[in-house]
Design an enzyme around this catalytic site. Sequence first.
Site, short mmCIF file in Angstrom:
data_model
loop_
_atom_site.label_atom_id
_atom_site.label_comp_id
_atom_site.label_asym_id
_atom_site.label_seq_id
_atom_site.Cartn_x
_atom_site.Cartn_y
_atom_site.Cartn_z
N CYS A 43 71.26 27.28 -38.76
CA CYS A 43 70.88 28.37 -37.79
C CYS A 43 71.64 29.60 -37.40
O CYS A 43 71.73 30.98 -37.47
CB CYS A 43 71.17 27.60 -36.48
SG CYS A 43 70.77 29.22 -34.84
N CYS A 48 68.47 30.81 -37.37
CA CYS A 48 67.96 31.60 -36.55
C CYS A 48 68.78 32.93 -35.54
O CYS A 48 68.16 33.76 -34.84
CB CYS A 48 67.58 29.92 -35.62
SG CYS A 48 69.02 28.90 -35.19
N LYS A 51 69.16 36.34 -37.91
CA LYS A 51 66.58 36.33 -38.09
C LYS A 51 66.92 37.38 -36.84
O LYS A 51 66.33 37.99 -36.91
CB LYS A 51 66.13 35.23 -37.78
CG LYS A 51 64.85 35.27 -38.31
CD LYS A 51 63.66 34.48 -37.89
CE LYS A 51 64.38 33.89 -36.57
NZ LYS A 51 63.55 32.25 -36.32
N TYR A 99 82.93 28.90 -34.44
CA TYR A 99 82.86 27.46 -34.97
C TYR A 99 83.65 26.44 -35.13
O TYR A 99 84.28 25.39 -35.13
CB TYR A 99 81.46 27.16 -35.42
CG TYR A 99 80.23 27.00 -34.96
CD1 TYR A 99 79.67 26.21 -35.02
CD2 TYR A 99 80.45 28.26 -34.50
CE1 TYR A 99 78.40 26.06 -34.41
CE2 TYR A 99 78.44 28.51 -33.87
CZ TYR A 99 77.71 27.18 -33.57
OH TYR A 99 76.79 26.95 -33.04
N TYR A 178 56.42 29.59 -38.64
CA TYR A 178 57.07 31.01 -37.71
C TYR A 178 57.89 31.33 -38.83
O TYR A 178 58.20 32.79 -38.43
CB TYR A 178 57.72 29.78 -37.19
CG TYR A 178 58.54 29.13 -36.83
CD1 TYR A 178 59.98 29.35 -36.95
CD2 TYR A 178 58.65 28.03 -37.45
CE1 TYR A 178 61.32 29.40 -37.54
CE2 TYR A 178 59.61 26.88 -38.19
CZ TYR A 178 61.37 27.57 -37.95
OH TYR A 178 62.48 26.96 -37.88
N GLU A 182 57.74 35.78 -39.01
CA GLU A 182 58.94 36.61 -38.45
C GLU A 182 58.90 37.55 -39.12
O GLU A 182 59.10 38.58 -38.88
CB GLU A 182 60.21 35.38 -38.00
CG GLU A 182 60.03 34.58 -36.54
CD GLU A 182 60.32 33.77 -36.19
OE1 GLU A 182 61.05 33.01 -35.07
OE2 GLU A 182 61.53 33.69 -37.17
N HIS A 438 56.86 41.55 -8.24
CA HIS A 438 56.23 42.35 -8.96
C HIS A 438 57.25 44.09 -9.21
O HIS A 438 58.09 43.92 -7.46
CB HIS A 438 55.76 42.64 -8.07
CG HIS A 438 54.65 44.33 -8.10
ND1 HIS A 438 53.96 44.09 -9.16
CD2 HIS A 438 54.56 44.72 -7.55
CE1 HIS A 438 52.90 44.69 -9.22
NE2 HIS A 438 53.20 45.98 -8.26
N GLU A 443 54.95 37.76 -12.79
CA GLU A 443 55.21 37.33 -12.20
C GLU A 443 53.70 36.64 -12.22
O GLU A 443 52.71 36.25 -12.40
CB GLU A 443 54.04 38.59 -11.57
CG GLU A 443 53.82 39.78 -11.81
CD GLU A 443 53.32 40.60 -11.20
OE1 GLU A 443 53.32 40.77 -9.63
OE2 GLU A 443 53.70 42.00 -11.02
#
Length: 449
Positions: A43, A48, A51, A99, A178, A182, A438, A443
């Site tokens: 990831c 992800c 990307k 990380y 996907y 993508e 709105h 909505e």
Amino acid sequence: MADYDYDLFTIGAGSGGVRASRVSAAHGAKVAIAEEFRVGGTCVIRGCVPKKMLVYGAHFAEDLEDCQKFGWEIGDAKFDWIKLRDNVLADVDRLEGAYTDTLESHEVDIFKERARITGDHEITLESGKTVTAKHILIATGAHPRMPECQGADLAISSNDAFHLDELPKKIIIAGGGYIANEFAGIFNEFGTKVTIVNRGDQILRGYDESVRDRLLQISMTKGIQFRFNTVFEYIKECPDGGYFVKLSDCEEEHVDLVMFAVGRVPNTKDLGLDSVGVELGDNGEVKVDEFSKTNVDYIYAVGDVTDRVQLTPIAIREGQAFADSVFGDREPYAVDHGCIPSAVFSHPPIASVGMTEGEAKNTLGGVKVYQSDFRPMKNVLAGRNERSLFKMVCDAADDRIVGIHMIAPEAPEMMQAAAIAVKAGLTKADFDATTAIHPTMAEELVLMR
């Protein structure tokens, strides 16, 4: 636990492995983790996150065109692929550092090398060092599947797309899922001529038919070509650059690049799992129970390597549940893999949660379907004819919402909140009773008829 070097040894420092290791250490366990590539996993390093950055970059192509109707004069806009690529890769470096810092701050020992199980409770590192652990967690993720055809080794995978030295003028992308859609949207917005080749007869299998058909229509309008029920016969290098590609339904053609995006295979090869009798499935996945435990009592697995649901948030939840259940001061618990929201970051994106209309009919029998098919306000002023679609599927017996599906700009951002409502078992009447905000696209969720 004093009989072992570690209470937990995790193989694989992706999203699931890092979460499990960090939380286990926070619970007081002595933890080590081994990663042969880069801390962060698919990831963060090659999936992800980078990307999505490319998706953001690609969106500017249409924004720069549309903004003129909103009074902006841009002049001669130019796109620099190398600049975007290098900025994305630099941020990947930053995230890898974050990380790593997280693990180190929890006193997790990090081995940046390959690890294998070589005996009962025993792990051997590539350097030759051998350690023991009371519990072993497999979190090695998955890698792109590369199909067999003549010249398949000449194609790239999605992993390689982040490192290209130049954008192709013409690319063929194999796959209908996907990842294929993508990257098709990304390359198309950057000016590449894109063809998607799919051996099946539909894109995005598993998503609701209405939204995937809408994406197909919009993608074709944008210039992306699709070839269904088609397979590769060969890929050959062209002496002048690029490749000759022969597909089963057409004559040989010349392209600059071929990319395979046809699924992912769990990373279980040469981990030594067979040496201790860990059971694997037909796709090479580690078979586990609801608590992520294998058939070997002290070995667990989380994330893509189990091939349950190949999504980063699921790997993180599985890692958390493992750590809490094995090392935490609470009763063991399992991750609920039902009603999982998901997104496709195509152009425009798709978001979905719960059952499709077809699944609901097969499961429940009677269903009620509500839709809103509209052109977003921004598209109207920009002169863009692209239409969005929201769809709500309800159980006819009690009005409970069992699925929501949408294709629209920022659909994933809207879906996160809507998914909570579906997970909680709210009804169409609950949505109807909610005041709309709105003017927004969101909505439409409370105005569908």
